[in-house]
Design a protein around this motif. Sequence first.
Motif, short mmCIF file in Angstrom:
data_model
loop_
_atom_site.label_atom_id
_atom_site.label_comp_id
_atom_site.label_asym_id
_atom_site.label_seq_id
_atom_site.Cartn_x
_atom_site.Cartn_y
_atom_site.Cartn_z
N LYS A 103 20.22 -49.42 2.57
CA LYS A 103 21.10 -48.28 2.26
C LYS A 103 22.09 -48.64 1.16
N GLY A 104 22.55 -49.88 1.15
CA GLY A 104 23.49 -50.32 0.12
C GLY A 104 22.86 -50.41 -1.26
N LEU A 105 21.57 -50.71 -1.31
CA LEU A 105 20.87 -50.86 -2.59
C LEU A 105 20.21 -49.56 -3.05
N HIS A 106 19.55 -48.89 -2.11
CA HIS A 106 18.76 -47.70 -2.43
C HIS A 106 18.91 -46.67 -1.31
N PRO A 107 20.00 -45.92 -1.30
CA PRO A 107 20.25 -44.99 -0.19
C PRO A 107 19.16 -43.92 -0.02
N LYS A 108 18.58 -43.44 -1.10
CA LYS A 108 17.54 -42.41 -0.99
C LYS A 108 16.27 -42.98 -0.37
N ILE A 109 15.88 -44.17 -0.81
CA ILE A 109 14.70 -44.81 -0.23
C ILE A 109 14.93 -45.08 1.25
N ALA A 110 16.12 -45.57 1.59
CA ALA A 110 16.44 -45.87 3.00
C ALA A 110 16.38 -44.62 3.85
N ALA A 111 16.90 -43.52 3.36
CA ALA A 111 16.91 -42.27 4.12
C ALA A 111 15.48 -41.79 4.39
N GLN A 112 14.62 -41.86 3.38
CA GLN A 112 13.24 -41.43 3.56
C GLN A 112 12.50 -42.37 4.50
N MET A 127 9.14 -50.18 0.86
CA MET A 127 10.06 -50.93 0.00
C MET A 127 9.32 -51.65 -1.13
N PHE A 128 8.22 -52.30 -0.81
CA PHE A 128 7.62 -53.25 -1.74
C PHE A 128 6.27 -52.83 -2.32
N GLU A 129 5.69 -51.75 -1.83
CA GLU A 129 4.40 -51.30 -2.36
C GLU A 129 4.49 -49.84 -2.80
N ARG A 130 5.57 -49.51 -3.46
CA ARG A 130 5.79 -48.14 -3.95
C ARG A 130 5.03 -47.95 -5.26
N SER A 131 4.71 -46.72 -5.58
CA SER A 131 4.02 -46.45 -6.85
C SER A 131 4.94 -46.71 -8.04
N GLN A 132 6.23 -46.62 -7.81
CA GLN A 132 7.22 -46.97 -8.84
C GLN A 132 8.53 -47.31 -8.14
N ASN A 133 9.38 -48.03 -8.86
CA ASN A 133 10.72 -48.39 -8.35
C ASN A 133 10.67 -49.19 -7.05
N ASN A 134 9.85 -50.24 -7.02
CA ASN A 134 9.84 -51.11 -5.86
C ASN A 134 11.20 -51.77 -5.68
N VAL A 135 11.54 -52.02 -4.44
CA VAL A 135 12.77 -52.74 -4.12
C VAL A 135 12.53 -54.20 -4.52
N GLN A 136 13.50 -54.79 -5.21
CA GLN A 136 13.38 -56.19 -5.61
C GLN A 136 13.60 -57.07 -4.39
N LYS A 137 12.62 -57.92 -4.08
CA LYS A 137 12.67 -58.73 -2.86
C LYS A 137 13.88 -59.66 -2.83
N GLY A 138 14.19 -60.27 -3.95
CA GLY A 138 15.33 -61.19 -3.99
C GLY A 138 16.65 -60.50 -3.74
N ARG A 139 16.86 -59.38 -4.41
CA ARG A 139 18.09 -58.60 -4.21
C ARG A 139 18.19 -58.11 -2.77
N PHE A 140 17.05 -57.64 -2.25
CA PHE A 140 17.05 -57.16 -0.88
C PHE A 140 17.37 -58.29 0.09
N ALA A 141 16.77 -59.45 -0.10
CA ALA A 141 17.01 -60.59 0.79
C ALA A 141 18.49 -60.97 0.78
N GLN A 142 19.11 -60.97 -0.39
CA GLN A 142 20.53 -61.30 -0.47
C GLN A 142 21.39 -60.24 0.23
N ALA A 143 21.04 -58.97 0.03
CA ALA A 143 21.79 -57.89 0.68
C ALA A 143 21.63 -57.96 2.19
N LEU A 144 20.42 -58.26 2.65
CA LEU A 144 20.16 -58.36 4.09
C LEU A 144 20.94 -59.52 4.69
#
Length: 88
Positions: free
Chosen positions: A13-22, A44-61
Amino acid sequence: MKKNRAAMIAALKGLHPKIAAQLQIDIAAAVGDAAKAKVLFRGMFERSQNNVQKGRFAQALAAKIEDEELPITVPGYIADAINHVAGT
């Protein structure tokens, strides 16, 4: 692993609130832990576009877990690997 999914969505939610909501909607519609995990990963990671960056996500988590003391369950195979490397 409901606790882990909740922590992951909170961090997302902190990185991608719209993706998180869906993803919350999609995960709620899935049946069973394996299906819910697959929906979360692919969403998060197998989207057709705008994949969540694993490193950024891991740090946020990691920050979310630490800062808010979120409860998580470490899978046994990960705990075993860490114990093996640490020599405990």
